[in-house]
Design an enzyme around this catalytic site. Structure first.
Site, mmCIF file in Angstrom:
data_model
loop_
_atom_site.group_PDB
_atom_site.id
_atom_site.type_symbol
_atom_site.label_atom_id
_atom_site.label_comp_id
_atom_site.label_asym_id
_atom_site.label_seq_id
_atom_site.Cartn_x
_atom_site.Cartn_y
_atom_site.Cartn_z
ATOM 1 N N LYS A 35 -89.043 -45.374 24.604
ATOM 2 C CA LYS A 35 -88.939 -46.224 25.369
ATOM 3 C C LYS A 35 -88.668 -45.792 26.970
ATOM 4 O O LYS A 35 -88.343 -44.797 27.621
ATOM 5 C CB LYS A 35 -87.572 -46.596 24.818
ATOM 6 N N TYR A 260 -73.496 -38.585 55.702
ATOM 7 C CA TYR A 260 -72.268 -39.422 55.570
ATOM 8 C C TYR A 260 -71.251 -39.304 54.755
ATOM 9 O O TYR A 260 -71.040 -38.377 53.898
ATOM 10 C CB TYR A 260 -73.080 -40.573 54.264
HETATM 11 C C1 PLP Z 1 -82.473 -44.213 21.888
HETATM 12 C C2 PLP Z 1 -82.318 -44.059 20.255
HETATM 13 C C3 PLP Z 1 -82.640 -43.320 19.501
HETATM 14 C C4 PLP Z 1 -83.609 -41.878 19.916
HETATM 15 O O1 PLP Z 1 -82.289 -40.873 20.181
HETATM 16 P P1 PLP Z 1 -81.870 -39.867 21.269
HETATM 17 O O2 PLP Z 1 -80.999 -39.773 21.044
HETATM 18 O O3 PLP Z 1 -82.545 -39.376 22.137
HETATM 19 O O4 PLP Z 1 -82.820 -38.711 20.251
HETATM 20 C C5 PLP Z 1 -83.076 -43.324 18.278
HETATM 21 N N1 PLP Z 1 -82.735 -44.662 17.499
HETATM 22 C C6 PLP Z 1 -82.939 -45.571 18.207
HETATM 23 C C7 PLP Z 1 -82.452 -46.726 17.286
HETATM 24 C C8 PLP Z 1 -82.427 -45.253 19.498
HETATM 25 O O5 PLP Z 1 -81.722 -46.817 20.600
#
Ligand code: PLP
Length: 364
Positions: A35, A260
């Site tokens: 994702k 800055y």
């Molecule tokens: C993002 C996500 C993962 C992956 O988690 P990590 O900590 O990056 O391994 C697994 N399950 C769900 C439902 C997620 O949303």
């Protein structure tokens, strides 16, 4: 020279990390979570790099559609399921798996003329209290969703840990116990319906939670899922290197401030470098004091990063010159260290990278 800001993505490292997951959990299937543009690494390149995974996990139909358009035929799970009923036609057409976590989504599925071709991942809230059905409501939902799949094994029981980055945390055991009690209540502890609980943290530290399907994300990118950990110390190889070059080197007088807000005041006459990278590329504005490597020598960010530029302390590398390479994170400088200095976590830094920087893919 063109602006030298680069995000280098090493697919060989990605393949290595997936093999590490397999080694830790040889009996489980692996759903690689890609994702958020593959945690900032690029959606399609990561789908290719994780070609040996059994399925992919994404957050929305747009991400899944891009994968299908690119010819990905593996199962793809929408981790939050449909956001509205109008998405169901595409979900069916693209043969996607869906996570189902609300009563509204159950009603959406029940209103379809026939079952979805993909699988349903029934999400149980065992204690994270973000998404999912409370365990006591699951038997009823389970029975209803069983009517919405073509085969019983297409209904998967799923939960998510809130504290898997700390293997010792009490909530892990509480969540696992609730998940197991529910399986006994449903009569599925033998695995007649597949189960899934483990993200990266649980993949590494909660062997009892491996079940039939793992859902690793962060560790596939070479980042430690453990609080205080670093990927390279745990057999993982960081996939992303963020690097640029010095575009200015100057001596600034003792007592003068840099950048800055004048946040950094030079304690002595000192060389200061300016690097072409900023928060407009995704480097955090909060990274004052974060480690960087100039010509491979460790030094630090001074002052506040600006949109296109970052200033660095060149006292440890007095011979540094315009054009010299600067690494902000990568295998030689774990992003976990930068995240700690910036008051955030590696997930946020990686997924926050923008394609304003040039993405370079190696070992594809
Ligand atoms: C993002 C996500 C993962 C992956 O988690 P990590 O900590 O990056 O391994 C697994 N399950 C769900 C439902 C997620 O949303």
């Amino acid at each position: 020279m063109a602006r030298p800001t680069e995000v280098v993505i090493d697919s060989a490292a990605a393949r290595h990390n997936l093999a590490e997951v397999r080694q830790r959990a040889p009996d489980s299937h692996v759903l690689a979570v890609i994702k958020a543009n593959g945690y900032g690494h690029g959606l399609l390149p990561m789908a290719r790099a994780f070609d040996a995974a059994d399925a992919f996990g994404v957050a929305c139909l747009e991400e899944a559609g891009a994968l299908r358009d690119a010819g990905v035929t593996k199962p793809i799970l929408l981790l939050e399921g449909p956001f509205e009923a109008a998405e169901l036609a595409d979900i069916a057409e693209l043969e996607l798996d869906v996570a189902i976590h609300t009563a509204e989504q159950v009603v959406m599925l029940e209103s379809l003329p026939k079952s979805l071709p993909g699988r349903i991942w029934l999400k149980v809230d065992t204690g994270m209290h973000r998404l999912g059905f409370p365990p006591e409501t699951v038997p009823g939902i389970f029975a209803r969703l069983l009517q919405c799949v073509a085969h019983p094994e297409d209904l998967i029981l799923m939960t998510h840990f809130a504290n898997a980055n700390d293997g010792e945390h009490d909530l892990n055991r509480v969540q696992l116990d609730r998940f197991e009690a529910l399986q006994r209540q449903l009569g599925i502890e033998s695995g007649r319906h597949p189960r899934s609980a483990a993200n990266s943290g649980a993949t590494c530290s909660l062997i009892e939670a491996h079940y039939e399907w793992l859902r690793p994300g962060i560790m596939l990118y070479g980042i430690s899922p453990q609080q205080g950990g670093q990927g390279p110390r745990e057999g993982l190889i960081p996939v992303m290197t963020l690097r640029s070059r010095l575009i200015s080197v100057r001596r600034i007088r003792a007592g003068e401030t840099v950048g800055y807000g004048g946040v950094w005041r030079c304690p002595e006459d000192m060389p200061v470098g300016v690097v072409a990278l900023g928060y407009g590329d995704g480097y955090p504005r909060s990274a004052s004091g974060a480690p960087v490597l100039v010509n491979g020598v460790r030094t630090q960010v001074i002052g506040v990063p600006s949109m296109d530029m970052v200033t660095v302390d060149l006292r440890p590398v007095p011979e540094a010159a315009v054009g010299d390479p600067v690494t902000f994170w990568g295998p030689a400088l774990p992003v976990e260290q930068v995240a700690a200095a910036a008051g955030t976590i590696a997930y946020e830094l990686l997924s926050g990278m923008r394609d304003r920087a040039r993405y370079v893919y190696v070992n594809e």
